[in-house]
Design a protein around this motif. Structure first.
Motif, PDB file in Angstrom:
ATOM      1  N   GLY A 165      10.386   4.334  10.717  1.00  0.00           N
ATOM      2  CA  GLY A 165       9.624   4.632   9.522  1.00  0.00           C
ATOM      3  C   GLY A 165       8.319   3.856   9.457  1.00  0.00           C
ATOM      4  O   GLY A 165       7.944   3.124  10.378  1.00  0.00           O
ATOM      5  N   VAL A 166       7.643   3.991   8.322  1.00  0.00           N
ATOM      6  CA  VAL A 166       6.348   3.343   8.157  1.00  0.00           C
ATOM      7  C   VAL A 166       6.486   1.825   8.170  1.00  0.00           C
ATOM      8  O   VAL A 166       5.622   1.114   8.709  1.00  0.00           O
ATOM      9  N   ASP A 184       0.816  -1.218   0.000  1.00  0.00           N
ATOM     10  CA  ASP A 184       0.000   0.000   0.000  1.00  0.00           C
ATOM     11  C   ASP A 184       0.851   1.269   0.000  1.00  0.00           C
ATOM     12  O   ASP A 184       0.391   2.329  -0.444  1.00  0.00           O
ATOM     13  N   VAL A 185       2.083   1.172   0.502  1.00  0.00           N
ATOM     14  CA  VAL A 185       2.896   2.388   0.684  1.00  0.00           C
ATOM     15  C   VAL A 185       4.273   2.304   0.031  1.00  0.00           C
ATOM     16  O   VAL A 185       4.981   3.313  -0.049  1.00  0.00           O
ATOM     17  N   GLY A 211       6.585   0.576  11.672  1.00  0.00           N
ATOM     18  CA  GLY A 211       5.264   0.581  12.271  1.00  0.00           C
ATOM     19  C   GLY A 211       4.432  -0.623  11.845  1.00  0.00           C
ATOM     20  O   GLY A 211       3.715  -1.209  12.663  1.00  0.00           O
ATOM     21  N   ILE A 212       4.510  -1.006  10.575  1.00  0.00           N
ATOM     22  CA  ILE A 212       3.781  -2.169  10.083  1.00  0.00           C
ATOM     23  C   ILE A 212       4.252  -3.434  10.795  1.00  0.00           C
ATOM     24  O   ILE A 212       3.450  -4.287  11.208  1.00  0.00           O
ATOM     25  N   LEU A 213       5.554  -3.558  10.979  1.00  0.00           N
ATOM     26  CA  LEU A 213       6.100  -4.745  11.640  1.00  0.00           C
ATOM     27  C   LEU A 213       5.766  -4.765  13.129  1.00  0.00           C
ATOM     28  O   LEU A 213       5.471  -5.825  13.693  1.00  0.00           O
ATOM     29  N   ARG A 214       5.781  -3.603  13.763  1.00  0.00           N
ATOM     30  CA  ARG A 214       5.396  -3.550  15.181  1.00  0.00           C
ATOM     31  C   ARG A 214       3.959  -4.007  15.376  1.00  0.00           C
ATOM     32  O   ARG A 214       3.634  -4.666  16.372  1.00  0.00           O
ATOM     33  N   ALA A 215       3.090  -3.659  14.436  1.00  0.00           N
ATOM     34  CA  ALA A 215       1.684  -4.062  14.538  1.00  0.00           C
ATOM     35  C   ALA A 215       1.532  -5.578  14.493  1.00  0.00           C
ATOM     36  O   ALA A 215       0.516  -6.118  14.969  1.00  0.00           O
ATOM     37  N   VAL A 222      10.704   0.852  -1.974  1.00  0.00           N
ATOM     38  CA  VAL A 222      10.907   2.290  -1.800  1.00  0.00           C
ATOM     39  C   VAL A 222       9.557   2.932  -1.495  1.00  0.00           C
ATOM     40  O   VAL A 222       8.587   2.717  -2.225  1.00  0.00           O
ATOM     41  N   ALA A 223       9.505   3.712  -0.403  1.00  0.00           N
ATOM     42  CA  ALA A 223       8.254   4.371  -0.034  1.00  0.00           C
ATOM     43  C   ALA A 223       7.850   5.371  -1.108  1.00  0.00           C
ATOM     44  O   ALA A 223       8.693   6.100  -1.637  1.00  0.00           O
ATOM     45  N   ARG A 224       6.580   5.387  -1.440  1.00  0.00           N
ATOM     46  CA  ARG A 224       6.104   6.301  -2.480  1.00  0.00           C
ATOM     47  C   ARG A 224       6.317   7.757  -2.079  1.00  0.00           C
ATOM     48  O   ARG A 224       6.455   8.625  -2.944  1.00  0.00           O
TER      49      ARG A 224
END
Length: 270
Positions: free
Chosen positions: A212-213, A53-54, A216-220, A171-173
């Protein structure tokens, strides 16, 4: 289709492509804070949708997974290994990396600054010279070491370890953040080989502040950075039983268990 090709296709599905030129323009990230996570395939596939998504995925000539061959250099006392083990801020990691599909090769010197930020300097090399530090390479190492630490590079280096693995790059958009996905790791030293379970992945997030984002995804998913997860240091410990390695135990347990007898096998690349 091979298991490796099937895995590559499964991982890369769902990501929009980004070119190398666009990647370099958005997130070259030669100075960054890194976090490394060792995860199994189930966790990665849970996170893949959120990543897609990102993030976009690097694509070159229709390829998204690339073979990396890397040789590392250290002195007879394995100073680079033990400096990392002891957490010394002033340390250097020296390697030559060959990008197999692209036919590119670079000498890379990785240093730490006073903030703990990774500084990476690269020198373009002829792929035919893979594994050799000539006078030009040694002068480059000394130059960047002096620039960072104010003194001459103090060690006499030799080739001590090789590794091979597959890498995908996200790579983040929005730019400014990058993540690599490494799989199929094989380590070689002294005629010995250790292969990491192919269902294990090393995810390395690279961002300006280390939060970074992707983190955060991995922490979730209740994933946390694996401390001291240097592939060079883990490989050194796995292939040299008896070498002090207690600070690398979390990474060793995830990537191969405590050091034991590796398989006797010569590497197929030079």
């Amino acid at each position: 289709m091979s298991i490796i090709a099937s895995t590559d296709a499964l991982i890369s599905s769902g990501f929009a492509p980004i070119s190398l030129k666009a990647l370099n323009g958005k997130a070259a990230m030669l100075e960054r804070l890194d976090n490394k996570y060792v995860v199994d395939g189930t966790v990665f596939m849970q996170a893949a949708g959120d990543f897609a998504d990102v993030f976009d995925m690097l694509e070159i000539d229709g390829l998204r997974a690339f073979t990396y061959e890397t040789c590392y250099f250290d002195d007879v006392d394995r100073r680079s290994y033990f400096d990392h083990h002891q957490g010394r801020r002033q340390r250097a990691k020296i390697r030559i990396r060959r990008y197999v599909e692209a036919g590119l090769c670079f000498l890379e010197v990785k240093l730490k600054d006073k903030r703990g930020v990774t500084i990476k300097k690269r020198l373009d090399r002829d792929p035919e010279g893979f594994g050799v530090l000539d006078d030009v390479a040694l002068a480059f190492i000394d130059k960047v070491y002096r620039a960072q630490y104010g003194q001459a590079f103090p060690h006499l280096l030799s080739r001590v370890l090789d590794m091979r693995y597959r890498r995908m790059t996200l790579v983040a958009r929005q730019g400014g953040e990058r993540m690599t996905i490494d799989s199929g790791l094989e380590f070689f030293a002294g005629g010995m080989r250790h292969a990491v379970d192919p269902s294990r992945f090393i995810l390395e997030t690279k961002s300006a502040n280390g939060n970074g984002v992707a983190d955060g995804i991995l922490r979730a998913l209740h994933q946390h950075p694996t401390k001291r997860c240097s592939k060079y240091c883990v490989a050194t410990a796995l292939l040299n039983p008896g070498t002090k390695h207690n600070r690398f135990l979390p990474a060793l347990r995830k990537l191969g268990g405590a050091p034991s007898r590796p398989v006797l096998l010569q590497p197929s690349f030079q």
